[in-house]
Design a protein around this motif. Structure first.
Motif, PDB file in Angstrom:
ATOM      1  N   ASP A  75       0.824  -1.214   0.000  1.00  9.54           N
ATOM      2  CA  ASP A  75       0.000   0.000   0.000  1.00  9.54           C
ATOM      3  C   ASP A  75       0.853   1.257   0.000  1.00  9.54           C
ATOM      4  N   VAL A  76       0.213   2.355  -0.406  1.00  9.60           N
ATOM      5  CA  VAL A  76       0.832   3.682  -0.380  1.00  9.60           C
ATOM      6  C   VAL A  76       0.180   4.485   0.740  1.00  9.60           C
ATOM      7  N   VAL A  77       1.007   5.035   1.621  1.00  6.26           N
ATOM      8  CA  VAL A  77       0.528   5.817   2.759  1.00  6.26           C
ATOM      9  C   VAL A  77       1.052   7.233   2.629  1.00  6.26           C
ATOM     10  N   TYR A  78       0.174   8.214   2.771  1.00  4.36           N
ATOM     11  CA  TYR A  78       0.588   9.608   2.845  1.00  4.36           C
ATOM     12  C   TYR A  78       0.627  10.000   4.327  1.00  4.36           C
ATOM     13  N   ASP A  79       1.812  10.340   4.805  1.00  4.19           N
ATOM     14  CA  ASP A  79       2.022  10.726   6.204  1.00  4.19           C
ATOM     15  C   ASP A  79       2.070  12.250   6.260  1.00  4.19           C
ATOM     16  N   ILE A  80       0.931  12.861   6.577  1.00  8.80           N
ATOM     17  CA  ILE A  80       0.802  14.321   6.562  1.00  8.80           C
ATOM     18  C   ILE A  80       1.036  14.844   7.975  1.00  8.80           C
ATOM     19  N   GLY A  81       2.139  15.549   8.139  1.00 10.74           N
ATOM     20  CA  GLY A  81       2.616  15.940   9.459  1.00 10.74           C
ATOM     21  C   GLY A  81       3.560  14.874   9.977  1.00 10.74           C
ATOM     22  N   ALA A  82       4.597  14.576   9.173  1.00  6.27           N
ATOM     23  CA  ALA A  82       5.470  13.434   9.456  1.00  6.27           C
ATOM     24  C   ALA A  82       6.445  13.682  10.588  1.00  6.27           C
ATOM     25  N   ASN A  83       6.729  14.942  10.905  1.00  5.97           N
ATOM     26  CA  ASN A  83       7.709  15.289  11.928  1.00  5.97           C
ATOM     27  C   ASN A  83       9.049  14.623  11.603  1.00  5.97           C
ATOM     28  N   VAL A  84       9.641  13.852  12.502  1.00  7.19           N
ATOM     29  CA  VAL A  84      10.949  13.246  12.247  1.00  7.19           C
ATOM     30  C   VAL A  84      10.828  11.865  11.601  1.00  7.19           C
ATOM     31  N   GLY A  85       9.602  11.450  11.272  1.00 12.99           N
ATOM     32  CA  GLY A  85       9.427  10.258  10.451  1.00 12.99           C
ATOM     33  C   GLY A  85       9.128   8.960  11.159  1.00 12.99           C
ATOM     34  N   ILE A  86       8.687   8.988  12.413  1.00 15.66           N
ATOM     35  CA  ILE A  86       8.472   7.740  13.148  1.00 15.66           C
ATOM     36  C   ILE A  86       7.438   6.856  12.446  1.00 15.66           C
ATOM     37  N   TYR A  87       6.313   7.429  12.047  1.00 17.61           N
ATOM     38  CA  TYR A  87       5.296   6.640  11.351  1.00 17.61           C
ATOM     39  C   TYR A  87       5.837   6.109  10.025  1.00 17.61           C
ATOM     40  N   ALA A  88       6.463   6.967   9.239  1.00 21.31           N
ATOM     41  CA  ALA A  88       6.980   6.548   7.929  1.00 21.31           C
ATOM     42  C   ALA A  88       7.993   5.422   8.073  1.00 21.31           C
ATOM     43  N   LEU A  89       8.892   5.531   9.022  1.00 24.83           N
ATOM     44  CA  LEU A  89       9.908   4.506   9.239  1.00 24.83           C
ATOM     45  C   LEU A  89       9.286   3.197   9.709  1.00 24.83           C
ATOM     46  N   ALA A  90       8.335   3.293  10.628  1.00 24.36           N
ATOM     47  CA  ALA A  90       7.700   2.085  11.159  1.00 24.36           C
ATOM     48  C   ALA A  90       6.918   1.351  10.073  1.00 24.36           C
ATOM     49  N   LEU A  91       6.194   2.085   9.253  1.00 22.87           N
ATOM     50  CA  LEU A  91       5.332   1.464   8.255  1.00 22.87           C
ATOM     51  C   LEU A  91       6.115   0.842   7.110  1.00 22.87           C
ATOM     52  N   THR A  92       7.317   1.332   6.847  1.00 25.73           N
ATOM     53  CA  THR A  92       8.118   0.763   5.762  1.00 25.73           C
ATOM     54  C   THR A  92       9.122  -0.273   6.259  1.00 25.73           C
ATOM     55  N   SER A  93       9.460  -0.255   7.528  1.00 26.26           N
ATOM     56  CA  SER A  93      10.496  -1.164   8.027  1.00 26.26           C
ATOM     57  C   SER A  93      10.056  -2.623   8.000  1.00 26.26           C
ATOM     58  N   GLY A  94       8.760  -2.874   8.168  1.00 27.07           N
ATOM     59  CA  GLY A  94       8.298  -4.261   8.226  1.00 27.07           C
ATOM     60  C   GLY A  94       7.608  -4.748   6.974  1.00 27.07           C
ATOM     61  N   ALA A  95       7.549  -3.922   5.920  1.00 26.35           N
ATOM     62  CA  ALA A  95       6.868  -4.299   4.675  1.00 26.35           C
ATOM     63  C   ALA A  95       7.703  -3.784   3.511  1.00 26.35           C
ATOM     64  N   THR A  96       8.390  -4.689   2.842  1.00 24.33           N
ATOM     65  CA  THR A  96       9.415  -4.285   1.871  1.00 24.33           C
ATOM     66  C   THR A  96       8.858  -3.636   0.612  1.00 24.33           C
ATOM     67  N   ASP A  97       7.552  -3.787   0.340  1.00 20.52           N
ATOM     68  CA  ASP A  97       6.970  -3.180  -0.859  1.00 20.52           C
ATOM     69  C   ASP A  97       6.054  -1.996  -0.540  1.00 20.52           C
ATOM     70  N   ARG A  98       5.946  -1.652   0.719  1.00 23.49           N
ATOM     71  CA  ARG A  98       5.088  -0.526   1.094  1.00 23.49           C
ATOM     72  C   ARG A  98       5.816   0.790   0.830  1.00 23.49           C
ATOM     73  N   HIS A  99       5.057   1.820   0.453  1.00 15.91           N
ATOM     74  CA  HIS A  99       5.661   3.111   0.138  1.00 15.91           C
ATOM     75  C   HIS A  99       4.978   4.205   0.948  1.00 15.91           C
ATOM     76  N   VAL A 100       5.774   5.151   1.459  1.00 14.82           N
ATOM     77  CA  VAL A 100       5.249   6.269   2.246  1.00 14.82           C
ATOM     78  C   VAL A 100       5.706   7.581   1.619  1.00 14.82           C
ATOM     79  N   VAL A 101       4.773   8.514   1.499  1.00 17.25           N
ATOM     80  CA  VAL A 101       5.102   9.888   1.127  1.00 17.25           C
ATOM     81  C   VAL A 101       4.926  10.730   2.384  1.00 17.25           C
ATOM     82  N   ALA A 102       6.020  11.303   2.863  1.00 17.59           N
ATOM     83  CA  ALA A 102       6.021  12.039   4.130  1.00 17.59           C
ATOM     84  C   ALA A 102       6.021  13.540   3.847  1.00 17.59           C
ATOM     85  N   PHE A 103       5.035  14.245   4.383  1.00 12.28           N
ATOM     86  CA  PHE A 103       4.903  15.686   4.207  1.00 12.28           C
ATOM     87  C   PHE A 103       5.236  16.375   5.532  1.00 12.28           C
TER      88      PHE A 103
END
Length: 257
Positions: A75-103
């Protein structure tokens, strides 16, 4: 002579202690990021990764856990208000094909976010857009708070919990609909919105994206210390777009009907 109100005294004492603790933590974090001293392991319900935060962040985050549980492996996740990236890092670290766009609009937070992304070799699966998301496009004043996570386009948000505005920067802001249309990004399967009270503006600028792609929306329900009825405005926009809102403690999960 009037006796001091015990409740008022206790509240002032709590605010003072919280202020001292926060300021100490933020100084330690700044030193670690600036010198890239230690990228420690950060464990969350969605995955474990390395970052330069001194303490484990979002280790028991219910919204992160629920978002991860409903995400597919690609899946593709848009992380709006990503700050230092905790959500983006967590969501991609355990799923090798998942993609995050961090704003993220805060220049200081964007630098830290990139350092965390590089520490995990996730440059190809996390895109970072250094801008705010709202209902118009252009440049707007961004209020940098002494509590960095409260920094926002709204001065009231940046001065909650006895924080003060440390700086005012002009930063870009864009409509999500324009980004999806113009920037050749994959459309989102999920939106995570944590923008210190600006959720209504984010949603107003994302109407076409919500109508066309129907992502599941997770939104932090901020209202403490903010002017206006932010939860009421957020609810009205989502319900007008035919979303069903499931209220949790401190956040909402919003699904298209």
């Amino acid at each position: 002579m009037a006796m001091p109100d015990p409740v008022s005294l206790a509240n002032r004492t709590l605010r003072a202690a919280r202020s001292v603790g926060y300021r100490g933590y933020y100084r330690l974090a700044a030193a670690n990021y600036d010198r890239e001293l230690l990228a420690r392991r950060n464990r969350t319900p969605a995955g474990t990764f390395r970052c330069y935060e001194p303490l484990n962040r979002h280790g028991n985050d219910a919204m992160l856990a629920e978002l991860a549980a409903c995400c597919g492996p690609s899946d593709v996740v848009y992380d709006i208000g990503a700050n230092v990236g905790i959500y983006a890092l967590a969501l991609t670290s355990g799923a090798t094909d998942r993609h995050v766009v961090a704003f993220e609009p805060s220049p200081a937070a964007v630098k830290r976010l990139w350092r965390n992304v590089r520490a995990n070799d996730l440059e190809r699966r996390i895109d970072v857009l250094a801008c705010g998301i709202g209902d118009d496009s252009g440049e707007r004043p961004f209020y940098v708070s002494t509590y960095p996570e409260l920094s926002a386009f709204d001065r009231a948000s940046a001065t909650r919990w006895a924080a003060v505005v440390a700086d005012v920067r002009s930063v870009p802001i864009r409509r999500l609909d324009d980004i999806v249309l113009e920037d050749d990004l994959f459309p989102p399967d999920h939106l995570k919105i944590d923008v210190e009270g600006a959720a209504p503006a984010v949603l107003r600028g994302a109407r076409t994206t919500l109508e066309r792609h129907r992502p599941i929306v997770f939104v932090e329900s901020h209202d403490e210390g903010l002017a206006g009825d932010v939860p009421g405005e957020t609810r009205a926009i989502l319900e007008a777009l035919d979303y069903e809102i499931h209220e949790r403690e401190r956040y909402w999960r919003c699904e298209p009907r």
